[in-house]
Scaffold this motif. Structure first.
Motif, short mmCIF file in Angstrom:
data_model
loop_
_atom_site.label_atom_id
_atom_site.label_comp_id
_atom_site.label_asym_id
_atom_site.label_seq_id
_atom_site.Cartn_x
_atom_site.Cartn_y
_atom_site.Cartn_z
N LEU A 3 53.39 39.27 35.96
CA LEU A 3 52.46 40.39 35.81
C LEU A 3 53.07 41.69 36.31
O LEU A 3 53.84 41.70 37.28
N GLN A 4 52.69 42.78 35.68
CA GLN A 4 52.92 44.12 36.23
C GLN A 4 51.61 44.52 36.89
O GLN A 4 50.58 44.64 36.22
N VAL A 5 51.61 44.69 38.21
CA VAL A 5 50.37 44.90 38.96
C VAL A 5 49.83 46.31 38.75
O VAL A 5 50.54 47.31 38.98
N ASP A 6 48.57 46.41 38.33
CA ASP A 6 47.92 47.69 38.08
C ASP A 6 46.94 48.08 39.18
O ASP A 6 46.74 49.26 39.45
N VAL A 7 46.30 47.09 39.79
CA VAL A 7 45.27 47.36 40.80
C VAL A 7 45.42 46.35 41.93
O VAL A 7 45.66 45.16 41.68
N VAL A 8 45.27 46.83 43.17
CA VAL A 8 45.25 45.93 44.33
C VAL A 8 43.99 46.27 45.15
O VAL A 8 43.78 47.42 45.53
N GLU A 9 43.17 45.26 45.39
CA GLU A 9 41.99 45.42 46.23
C GLU A 9 42.18 44.57 47.48
O GLU A 9 42.12 43.35 47.42
N TYR A 10 42.41 45.23 48.60
CA TYR A 10 42.63 44.51 49.87
C TYR A 10 41.29 44.13 50.47
O TYR A 10 40.43 44.99 50.70
N LEU A 11 41.08 42.84 50.72
CA LEU A 11 39.79 42.33 51.17
C LEU A 11 39.80 41.83 52.61
O LEU A 11 38.86 41.19 53.06
N GLY A 12 40.88 42.09 53.34
CA GLY A 12 40.95 41.68 54.74
C GLY A 12 41.94 40.56 54.95
O GLY A 12 43.02 40.77 55.50
#
Length: 364
Positions: free
Chosen positions: A300-309
């Motif tokens: 994958l080419q990463v487009d979005v990262v959501e850090y959840l802890g």
């Protein structure tokens, strides 16, 4: 207590069928959640059980008694509504005791039942207050208390937590689970919130367009979804889907799709699927993990990262003509992966395979 059974139940509004030939058996003491999107027929089903909607066809039994045409008050059920339905001019004690007073129960019995329910729900200090003086969570406890004092055979809940904020919903979910454990009453609970369903239910009944798609424990519907609808509906983030066909190449049995060729699991090979059969593969984001030793099944080419802890949800696209998007759950803070290539792998046993045309799982 008593069990509950729906036999070949149909509900039509004019020419529109909203519940289609439903058969459902709920065992004594079970906590069953009716889950589905808005308009799928779950609330209509609950209202038919309560006697608030007439059954077009079929039977409803509570215990061994046919209540299909019985009035709501004669079904020995208690219902908790989304909007609490408290009388604003009555205090908490009067709201909780209203049905008992209406039926002419002795004052001493009413007093004891109200006190007992208030102790269970930790609202003894609120008995003299009016609904306007209560928070949303306190009002919901009063509505539940009003149901408890009636000592019904069956509890019915119609999205009781949807008006509460996220923190209070989490607290009330735990309270409802403890309450059911304590009372052991047969309970039918309607919600569109899968977190409520997964945390509260003995079994979940998943609806779509007036039909039952699957009945099972929370573990069953998550790990062994029976259809594409259930697979896409249950789970956060939602399952990743890939179109593929089965092929045999150089002695290998493969599932080949746009940008990938994965070894087919043994249980699928045993079914000898046709080469022209359109398949849909499903992988939950939680099943994907960073590749080890250079073995990559998905890039994958990463487009979005959501850090959840404790983990990060990453969403990226495959380097294919369609640029299919894929979600994965990675451990820790993956912010440094943004706009980077990530190579992922998975255990073939975590793969779900569906017949695309029929929409049904092929897993035995």
């Amino acid at each position: 207590m008593a069990g509950l059974e729906l036999r070949n139940v149909v509900k039509r509004f004019g020419e529109v069928t909203v519940v289609q030939q439903m058969d459902l058996a709920i065992h004594e003491g079970e906590f069953v959640v009716l889950l589905g999107e808005s308009g799928c027929g779950k609330s209509t089903t609950l209202r038919m059980i309560a006697g608030l909607e007439e059954v077009t066809q079929g039977q409803i039994l509570i215990g061994d008694r046919d209540v299909t045409h019985a009035a709501p008050m004669d079904r020995d059920i208690a219902m908790v509504f989304q909007n609490y339905a408290l009388y604003p001019h009555m205090n908490v004690a009067e709201n909780m005791s209203f049905a008992l007073r209406l039926s002419g129960r002795p004052y001493a019995e009413i007093f004891e039942k109200v006190r007992s329910a208030a102790r269970i729900l930790s609202i003894e200090h609120l008995l003299e207050r009016k609904p306007r003086e209560l928070s949303g969570g306190q009002r919901q406890r009063v509505a539940i208390g009003r149901a408890i004092v009636r000592e019904p055979k069956v509890f019915l809940f119609d999205e009781p937590l949807s008006n509460l904020d996220a923190k209070l919903r989490g607290h009330m979910r735990a309270e409802l689970a403890i309450l059911h454990e304590r009372l052991g009453k047969t309970t039918v609970y309607v919600t569109h919130d899968q977190v409520e369903a997964m945390t509260l239910a003995s079994r979940i009944v998943i609806f779509d367009k007036g039909e039952i798609q699957q009945i099972g424990t929370p573990s069953d519907v998550f790990t062994r979804p029976a259809s594409l609808f259930v697979a896409g509906f249950i789970g956060t983030p939602t399952m990743n889907f890939f179109r593929a066909r089965y092929s045999q190449e150089h002695g290998l049995k493969l599932l080949r799709g746009e940008g990938f060729a994965w070894i087919a699991p043994d249980w699928l090979v045993a079914q000898a699927p046709r080469a022209d059969q359109s398949l849909t593969l499903g992988l939950r984001p939680q099943a994907l993990h960073p590749s080890n030793a250079g073995v990559s099944l998905l890039s994958l080419q990463v487009d979005v990262v959501e850090y959840l802890g404790t983990e990060s949800q990453v969403v990226g696209h495959m380097n294919t003509p369609s640029g299919q998007r894929v979600a994965a759950m990675l451990p820790g803070n993956a912010q440094d992966r943004l706009r980077q290539r990530v190579d992922l792998s998975f255990d073939p046993q975590d793969m779900h395979v569906f017949d695309t045309a029929a929409g049904r799982s092929l897993r035995p």
